[in-house]
Design a protein around this motif. Structure first.
Motif, PDB file in Angstrom:
ATOM      1  N   GLU A   1       0.833  -1.206   0.000  1.00 43.15           N
ATOM      2  CA  GLU A   1       0.000   0.000   0.000  1.00 43.15           C
ATOM      3  C   GLU A   1       0.866   1.254   0.000  1.00 43.15           C
ATOM      4  N   GLU A   2       1.972   1.205   0.727  1.00 42.57           N
ATOM      5  CA  GLU A   2       2.898   2.332   0.741  1.00 42.57           C
ATOM      6  C   GLU A   2       3.490   2.547  -0.648  1.00 42.57           C
ATOM      7  N   ALA A   3       3.836   1.454  -1.328  1.00 45.50           N
ATOM      8  CA  ALA A   3       4.365   1.564  -2.690  1.00 45.50           C
ATOM      9  C   ALA A   3       3.323   2.156  -3.629  1.00 45.50           C
ATOM     10  N   LEU A   4       2.079   1.694  -3.511  1.00 44.15           N
ATOM     11  CA  LEU A   4       1.001   2.213  -4.350  1.00 44.15           C
ATOM     12  C   LEU A   4       0.810   3.703  -4.122  1.00 44.15           C
ATOM     13  N   ARG A   5       0.814   4.112  -2.872  1.00 41.72           N
ATOM     14  CA  ARG A   5       0.631   5.521  -2.548  1.00 41.72           C
ATOM     15  C   ARG A   5       1.773   6.374  -3.111  1.00 41.72           C
TER      16      ARG A   5
ATOM     17  N   ARG B   1       1.422   6.580  -6.983  1.00 39.12           N
ATOM     18  CA  ARG B   1       0.291   7.430  -7.352  1.00 39.12           C
ATOM     19  C   ARG B   1       0.645   8.907  -7.189  1.00 39.12           C
ATOM     20  N   THR B   2       1.323   9.236  -6.091  1.00 38.41           N
ATOM     21  CA  THR B   2       1.694  10.628  -5.841  1.00 38.41           C
ATOM     22  C   THR B   2       2.746  11.098  -6.839  1.00 38.41           C
ATOM     23  N   ALA B   3       3.767  10.279  -7.095  1.00 38.00           N
ATOM     24  CA  ALA B   3       4.853  10.671  -7.993  1.00 38.00           C
ATOM     25  C   ALA B   3       4.359  10.898  -9.417  1.00 38.00           C
ATOM     26  N   LEU B   4       3.386  10.114  -9.843  1.00 37.71           N
ATOM     27  CA  LEU B   4       2.882  10.235 -11.214  1.00 37.71           C
ATOM     28  C   LEU B   4       1.627  11.092 -11.315  1.00 37.71           C
TER      29      LEU B   4
END
Length: 334
Positions: free
Chosen positions: A309-313, A316-319
C-alpha cells in the motif's frame, strides 16, 4: 427460476445466498490464493445446476467489470468517483449474460494448470523448494511451477509468476519451459537463472498465452524462444524477452534482477503496467489501470514487498494519478 417454497413464495433467501457464494468463489479463484482443493470443491459445488448458473453469471460480471473499468473509452475523474459498486454492476449487467457462460467456463479451465501445479505460492507468499540433485527453486508470489526430475533429465514448466533456479555442477541438464519458449542448462556445469512469465497481450493472453523474460545470473543457459527458432546462449548478466515485444539479448543488473528474493521491488524506468502487475502479486485485491496513457507512464524506485500500500501511494503521488476505490480491494488508477 427457483422452485417455490412450501408457502408458494419464491426462494429469495436461497437465491441471494447462492449468488453470494458464487461471487465468493470467483473472488477466491482470482485472488492468487486458490488451492487444488478449492478447485475440486468448486467443481462439486457447481454440480448443482442452479449454483453452476450463478457461478457462470458471477464470472461473466467479473470479467466484464474489468473491461468496463479498463476500457479504452476515457472517463473523467468525476465519472470514476461517481461510479458506485451498484452503478458499476448495472452497467456491466446491461451487456447481458450471453458472454457469462463462455467467460465462466474458461475461468477454471484456464486456471487449472496453475491450481494443479506441483509447486504454488499465493498472494504475498515467497517460497523456497529444495529438489533432488541439489536443485534449489525460489518461487515469487502468485507463482505456479510443475517439475519432473528423473535420471533421463529434469523438466520444469512455469505456468505463472517468477522463479529463481540454482543448478549445481553435477547432474543432467535442466529444461524449463514458459509460454512458447524454453531454456536449457549445460550438463555438469552450475548455473543460476530467473524466469518470469506474464499473460500475453490481447486475445492470446485471455486464452492462456504467456510471454516470458529469461535471465542468466551465473554460468550459462541456452534459450529457444519458440519451436524451431534459433537458440541463443546467455551468460551471466544477460537477459532475453520472449513474446510480441521481444527484445534481443540485453544486459541486466544481476543484483536487482530478482530483488524480490531480498524482500524488495526495484523498478528502473519500468512501464506502470508492469509495475502494477508486480504489486498485484503482493497486495490482496486488484489494481486496475483505467487508461492506456497511465499504463505507459514510467516508474523508477525501490519498494518493500511487505508494504504494497505504501508503494502504491508513493507511485500514485509521484505520477499525479487519480484513484478510486471500489470496496477495500479494487483500486482504479487513471
Amino acid at each position: 427460476m427457483s422452485a417455490p417454497d412450501p408457502q408458494n413464495r419464491p426462494s429469495a433467501d436461497r437465491d441471494r445466498r447462492v449468488a453470494q457464494e458464487a461471487h465468493a468463489w470467483v473472488v477466491r479463484l482470482t485472488s492468487g490464493a486458490a488451492t487444488r482443493e478449492d478447485a475440486e470443491a468448486l467443481a462439486a459445488w457447481r454440480s448443482d445446476p442452479e449454483q453452476d448458473a450463478a457461478f457462470r453469471a458471477a464470472a461473466g460480471l467479473w470479467k466484464q467489470a474489468g473491461h468496463a473499468l479498463a476500457g479504452s473509452a476515457p472517463a473523467s475523474r468525476g465519472d470514476l468517483q461517481a461510479m458506485t459498486r451498484r452503478r458499476m454492476l448495472r452497467r456491466v449487467a446491461a451487456g447481458g449474460i450471453a458472454s457469462a457462460s463462455l467467460a465462466a467456463s474458461a475461468t477454471l479451465a484456464l486456471r487449472w494448470p496453475v491450481l494443479n501445479a506441483a509447486y504454488r505460492t499465493g498472494t504475498g507468499e515467497i517460497r523456497t523448494v529444495a529438489l533432488s540433485g541439489g536443485i534449489r527453486i525460489e518461487l515469487d508470489a502468485e507463482t505456479a511451477l510443475d517439475a519432473r526430475l528423473d535420471d533421463e533429465g529434469h523438466d520444469m514448466v512455469l505456468h505463472a509468476g517468477s522463479v529463481a533456479v540454482t543448478v549445481p555442477a553435477s547432474g543432467a541438464a535442466l529444461t524449463l519451459g514458459a509460454g512458447q519458449g524454453r531454456l536449457v542448462t549445460e550438463p555438469g556445469r552450475p548455473a543460476e537463472f530467473i524466469v518470469r512469465c506474464r499473460p500475453s497481450e490481447g486475445l492470446s493472453g485471455w486464452v492462456g498465452g504467456l510471454d516470458a523474460d529469461m535471465a542468466c545470473l551465473s554460468g550459462a543457459i541456452t534459450v529457444v524462444p519458440a519451436a524451431g527458432a534459433q537458440p541463443t546462449r546467455l551468460t551471466a548478466g544477460e537477459e532475453i524477452r520472449i513474446g510480441p515485444d521481444a527484445r534481443g539479448v540485453h544486459p541486466i543488473d544481476v543484483a536487482h534482477a530478482a530483488a524480490w528474493r531480498r524482500g524488495l521491488l526495484v523498478f528502473r524506468d519500468t512501464p506502470l503496467s508492469e509495475v502494477v502487475d508486480d504489486l498485484n502479486r503482493y497486495r490482496p485485491g486488484r489494481i486496475v489501470l483505467a487508461s492506456s496513457a497511465a499504463a505507459a507512464r514510467r516508474v523508477t524506485g525501490i519498494f518493500h514487498l511487505a508494504r504494497p500500500e505504501e508503494a502504491l501511494r508513493s507511485i500514485r503521488t509521484a505520477l499525479a494519478l487519480s484513484e478510486v476505490r471500489l470496496g477495500d480491494r479494487l483500486v482504479v488508477l487513471r
